[in-house]
Scaffold this active site. Structure first.
Site: not given
Ligand SMILES: [Zn+2]
Length: 216
Positions: A13, A171, A160, A88, A127
């Site tokens: 996004k 998540r 991360r 949200r 990642r």
């Protein structure tokens, strides 16, 4: 063009938002950033927000919406804006809708970037980032030439902490639970455009622009 972007982590996004900013010359507005600015500058809204934050409470939706509306008055948002990360919840969407209606600037569309969980996990859990030049790599799709080393400056790559598979799945589950009512809210208003976010970034951009062309 007044847009809201929705999409789970790993849907790309952020990349697509940056392309919209460039193409339509409209700002991407982050409520986190404007909240921090108001607090730092000690504006009336900032002082009110601070009083909640100091007590460890959430800043009320109405106050955040006021900050958004305030931001929309700035000249760079004259042609439109992109809201990412807000609203949200349905109460936030509701408050935003009323404020935008009052300002006669209703939303043009809500773009929802769709990706299945397994693909999002594949993207996020593979990642790796270079701490020096911030370039990102993906072991599944775009690996560095040499294992664990940045191609450009030979810095060891880092991952991360919240990008491991289990955390990513958690998540994603939180995201889906939180966003489902919001999707229904916007679908009921005929504003929701679903964009298939799998595939190359350029292809997703084309799909997004095609979807926008078909929006009211
Ligand atoms: Zn590097």
């Amino acid at each position: 063009m007044q847009l809201v972007l929705l999409g789970p982590p790993g849907a790309g996004k952020g990349t697509q938002a940056a392309r919209l900013v460039e193409r339509f010359d409209i700002p991407q507005i982050s409520t986190g950033d404007i909240l921090r600015e108001h607090v730092q500058e000690g504006t009336m809204l900032g002082i009110r927000a601070r009083s909640y934050m100091d007590r460890g409470e959430y800043v009320p939706d109405g106050l955040v919406v006021q900050m958004v509306m305030d931001r929309l008055d700035e000249p760079d948002a004259e042609k439109g804006f992109i809201l990412d990360g807000f609203p949200r919840t349905v109460p936030q969407a509701d408050a935003l809708e009323r404020a935008l209606a009052e300002a006669e600037r209703p939303l043009s569309a809500v773009l929802q970037f769709d990706i299945d969980d397994d693909m999002a996990v594949l993207r996020l859990s593979n990642r790796w980032t270079c701490p020096t030049c911030k370039r990102t790599y993906n072991l599944a799709f775009k690996p560095p030439l040499e294992d664990g080393i940045c191609d450009f400056d030979a810095t060891p790559l880092e991952r991360r902490a919240d990008d491991d598979e289990l955390t990513v799945r958690r998540r994603l589950a939180v995201y889906r639970e939180q966003t489902a009512p919001l999707q229904r809210f916007y679908a009921a208003r005929g504003l929701l455009c679903v964009i298939e976010a799998e595939g190359k970034e350029d292809v997703v951009t084309e799909r997004m622009l095609a979807a926008l062309a078909g929006c009211p």
